[in-house]
Design a protein around this motif. Structure first.
Motif, PDB file in Angstrom:
ATOM      1  N   THR A  10      -4.586  -2.004  -8.171  1.00 28.29           N
ATOM      2  CA  THR A  10      -3.933  -1.079  -7.174  1.00 28.29           C
ATOM      3  C   THR A  10      -2.858  -2.014  -6.526  1.00 28.29           C
ATOM      4  N   PHE A  19      -0.057   5.458  -0.881  1.00 31.16           N
ATOM      5  CA  PHE A  19      -1.536   6.228  -1.272  1.00 31.16           C
ATOM      6  C   PHE A  19      -1.087   7.005  -2.666  1.00 31.16           C
ATOM      7  N   TYR A  61      -8.076   0.242  -1.282  1.00 31.15           N
ATOM      8  CA  TYR A  61      -8.620   1.033  -2.351  1.00 31.15           C
ATOM      9  C   TYR A  61     -10.085   0.228  -2.475  1.00 31.15           C
ATOM     10  N   LEU A  90     -10.348  -3.737  -9.247  1.00 25.56           N
ATOM     11  CA  LEU A  90      -9.615  -2.739  -8.712  1.00 25.56           C
ATOM     12  C   LEU A  90      -8.650  -2.868  -7.687  1.00 25.56           C
ATOM     13  N   PHE A 138       0.996  -1.268  -0.283  1.00 22.58           N
ATOM     14  CA  PHE A 138       0.104  -0.145   0.128  1.00 22.58           C
ATOM     15  C   PHE A 138       0.848   1.423  -0.031  1.00 22.58           C
ATOM     16  N   PHE A 155      -5.076   6.047  -7.823  1.00 18.33           N
ATOM     17  CA  PHE A 155      -5.961   4.867  -7.286  1.00 18.33           C
ATOM     18  C   PHE A 155      -7.088   5.301  -6.381  1.00 18.33           C
ATOM     19  N   PHE A 156      -6.800   6.487  -5.839  1.00 14.25           N
ATOM     20  CA  PHE A 156      -8.069   6.884  -5.152  1.00 14.25           C
ATOM     21  C   PHE A 156      -9.070   7.209  -5.854  1.00 14.25           C
ATOM     22  N   ALA A 165     -10.970   4.268  -6.920  1.00 11.51           N
ATOM     23  CA  ALA A 165     -11.591   3.482  -6.268  1.00 11.51           C
ATOM     24  C   ALA A 165     -13.145   4.524  -6.187  1.00 11.51           C
ATOM     25  N   ILE A 192     -12.253   1.432   0.525  1.00  9.32           N
ATOM     26  CA  ILE A 192     -12.730   2.716   0.069  1.00  9.32           C
ATOM     27  C   ILE A 192     -13.984   2.926  -0.828  1.00  9.32           C
ATOM     28  N   ALA A 193     -13.696   2.074  -1.632  1.00  9.95           N
ATOM     29  CA  ALA A 193     -14.961   1.989  -2.947  1.00  9.95           C
ATOM     30  C   ALA A 193     -15.944   1.537  -2.057  1.00  9.95           C
TER      31      ALA A 193
END
Length: 217
Positions: free
Chosen positions: A181, A68, A187, A177, A66, A72-73, A76, A190-191
């Motif tokens: 990622t 950031f 991620y 995803l 991981f 990728f964010f 998501a 997060i999604a």
């Protein structure tokens, strides 16, 4: 290939990952949502403990993989929008209405569980744990996407049969995803959380008294 005790353990855990609600079907009425949630949580805790002690490199790899990344964010967030759009379009086409059951605002523990804890558990289970076990057994990426998506979809049968189809599509998006990622669950989590929040916000904005709605989470 020589079959060892470790391979047998991997296969056993794979079966548990793919069938987290199996005990409910065997021991309870499958439409009792309380038993589904309880058994899912118990299965997840058992698997998390197993992975903590038996597969410590899973957690090490997750931390190492991981970083950031803004792209990728955004992926998501886009995935979450697509997931919610799939639910809305398919339910609208099938039933003529988006079927989302209103959360009980008075039950804050249930709200936190559905919006935050459940997505984390599902992504660790159907993406993280499953991918790791399949990689140990020599499974390919397409097999992972298929198994992850189908098992994820089947676990949402209790809400409505059409949810199997919609959540399989969710599973495909979240699995892709996960791969894109770097095989990190952050991620997809997060999604997934964002998707659930979108659905609840939509519910609050469109709630009509006397209209029955169902959970799509």
């Amino acid at each position: 290939m020589q079959i060892s005790l470790i391979h047998c353990l991997d296969v056993m855990l794979l079966i548990i990952i793919l069938t987290p609600y199996a005990r409910t079907f065997l021991m309870h009425n499958p439409f009792d949502k309380r038993n589904f949630g309880k058994n899912f949580s118990e299965s997840f805790i058992f698997l998390a403990v197993c992975f903590f002690f038996l597969y410590p490199f899973f957690w090490i790899d997750q931390k190492k993989n991981f970083t950031f990344d803004t792209v990728f964010f955004l992926l998501a967030i886009i995935t979450s929008i697509l997931c919610v759009s799939v639910d809305i379009l398919i339910f609208k086409f099938k039933y003529g209405i988006v079927m989302i059951k209103k959360l009980n605002k008075d039950n804050k523990i249930l709200t936190v569980y559905l919006l935050l804890l459940l997505p984390i558990m599902e992504e660790l289970l159907f993406r993280g744990f499953l991918f790791y076990i399949l990689s140990l057994l020599g499974g390919s990426t397409p097999i992972f996407i298929i198994l992850s998506s189908v098992s994820f979809g089947l676990c949402h049968f209790i809400y409505s049969p059409i949810n199997i189809f919609t959540k399989i599509l969710w599973g495909v998006g979240l699995s892709i995803l996960f791969i894109i990622t770097g095989s990190t669950v952050v991620y997809p989590i997060i999604a997934h959380i964002t998707s659930n929040c979108f659905i609840v916000i939509y519910d609050f904005l469109t709630t009509t008294k006397g209209v029955q709605k169902w959970y799509c989470l």
